[in-house]
Design a protein around this motif. Structure first.
Motif, PDB file in Angstrom:
ATOM      1  N   LYS A   1       6.139   1.377  -4.296  1.00  0.00           N
ATOM      2  CA  LYS A   1       5.696  -0.004  -4.127  1.00  0.00           C
ATOM      3  C   LYS A   1       5.030  -0.161  -2.759  1.00  0.00           C
ATOM      4  O   LYS A   1       5.128   0.712  -1.903  1.00  0.00           O
ATOM      5  N   HIS A   2       4.375  -1.293  -2.572  1.00  0.00           N
ATOM      6  CA  HIS A   2       3.688  -1.609  -1.322  1.00  0.00           C
ATOM      7  C   HIS A   2       4.637  -1.433  -0.132  1.00  0.00           C
ATOM      8  O   HIS A   2       5.755  -1.926  -0.144  1.00  0.00           O
ATOM      9  N   GLU A   3       4.199  -0.698   0.868  1.00  0.00           N
ATOM     10  CA  GLU A   3       4.884  -0.411   2.135  1.00  0.00           C
ATOM     11  C   GLU A   3       6.048   0.571   2.011  1.00  0.00           C
ATOM     12  O   GLU A   3       6.758   0.804   2.986  1.00  0.00           O
TER      13      GLU A   3
ATOM     14  N   GLU B   1      -3.303  -2.998  -1.691  1.00  0.00           N
ATOM     15  CA  GLU B   1      -3.961  -4.278  -1.460  1.00  0.00           C
ATOM     16  C   GLU B   1      -4.317  -4.913  -2.803  1.00  0.00           C
ATOM     17  O   GLU B   1      -4.215  -4.284  -3.852  1.00  0.00           O
ATOM     18  N   GLU B   2      -4.748  -6.171  -2.758  1.00  0.00           N
ATOM     19  CA  GLU B   2      -5.197  -6.847  -3.982  1.00  0.00           C
ATOM     20  C   GLU B   2      -6.304  -6.035  -4.628  1.00  0.00           C
ATOM     21  O   GLU B   2      -7.106  -5.423  -3.947  1.00  0.00           O
ATOM     22  N   GLY B   3      -6.315  -6.043  -5.937  1.00  0.00           N
ATOM     23  CA  GLY B   3      -7.320  -5.263  -6.646  1.00  0.00           C
ATOM     24  C   GLY B   3      -6.906  -3.814  -6.801  1.00  0.00           C
ATOM     25  O   GLY B   3      -7.720  -2.968  -7.113  1.00  0.00           O
ATOM     26  N   LYS B   4      -5.639  -3.511  -6.526  1.00  0.00           N
ATOM     27  CA  LYS B   4      -5.070  -2.163  -6.698  1.00  0.00           C
ATOM     28  C   LYS B   4      -5.656  -1.136  -5.731  1.00  0.00           C
ATOM     29  O   LYS B   4      -5.518   0.060  -5.933  1.00  0.00           O
TER      30      LYS B   4
END
Length: 193
Positions: A130-132, A151-154
């Motif tokens: 997951k993110h981070e 980021e947004e937009g994968k």
């Protein structure tokens, strides 16, 4: 004549291009361009931050006394008996035995996250990154340890936690596999002699 220079400053001067000391040598003039080309190629990013990978084999069983109260940075009262239960480190560190590996780190690219050379990382390959999350990634036939940024937009990229190391932004055709998610860092605070 006085100098207007303020003396040396920490972090100023030439930056090291190689992760080791350099030495001045004499080379034939006809080989200078060839050697410069060789050195330029060696400065390309090296992603191999992993010295070794070992699959966990939790066949040993050891229960360690577990303090029932949280400990402050001060000294606890010796009159109190804190030990009420025990902890098995395998149960504490390993959630999925078949998918858990110990990875030994070989660079300082994640120093800002508290990960140094020779630290051991517990890595679970069954977890979805997951993110981070700090992850072990297989990229261009090398392993690296970085923080995954989504980021947004994968759009995904890898963040180094040390300003001396570059972040890694993926490009088309690059072979990239998120190999596993780091769940624990095993670190010794006692210096070994």
């Amino acid at each position: 004549m006085t100098s207007n220079h303020g003396g040396s400053r920490q972090g100023s001067g030439r930056k090291a291009l190689y992760e080791e000391p350099t030495k001045v040598i004499r080379v034939p003039e006809s080989k200078v361009i060839e050697i410069k080309h060789f050195l330029a190629e060696s400065k390309k990013p090296i992603f191999n931050d992993v010295a070794s990978i070992t699959q966990v084999d939790p066949t040993t069983f050891m229960r360690i006394p577990l303090a029932s109260e949280k400990v402050s940075a001060g000294f606890p009262s010796p009159a109190q008996d804190y030990i009420e239960q025990t902890l098995d480190m395998n149960e504490h560190l390993i959630k999925n035995e078949a998918a858990t590996f110990v990875v030994t780190v070989s660079s300082q690219s994640m120093l800002g996250a508290g990960i140094d050379i020779n630290d051991e990382l517990v890595v679970d390959r069954s977890l979805e990154a997951k993110h981070e999350d700090i992850v072990v990634v297989w990229i261009d036939n090398e392993f690296t340890v970085k923080r995954l940024m989504i980021e947004e937009g994968k759009n995904r990229w890898l963040k180094a936690e040390n300003p001396d190391y570059p972040n890694i932004h993926f490009h088309d055709g690059q072979e990239v596999v998120v190999w596993g998610v780091v769940t624990f860092v095993l670190k010794s605070f006692k210096k070994h002699k």
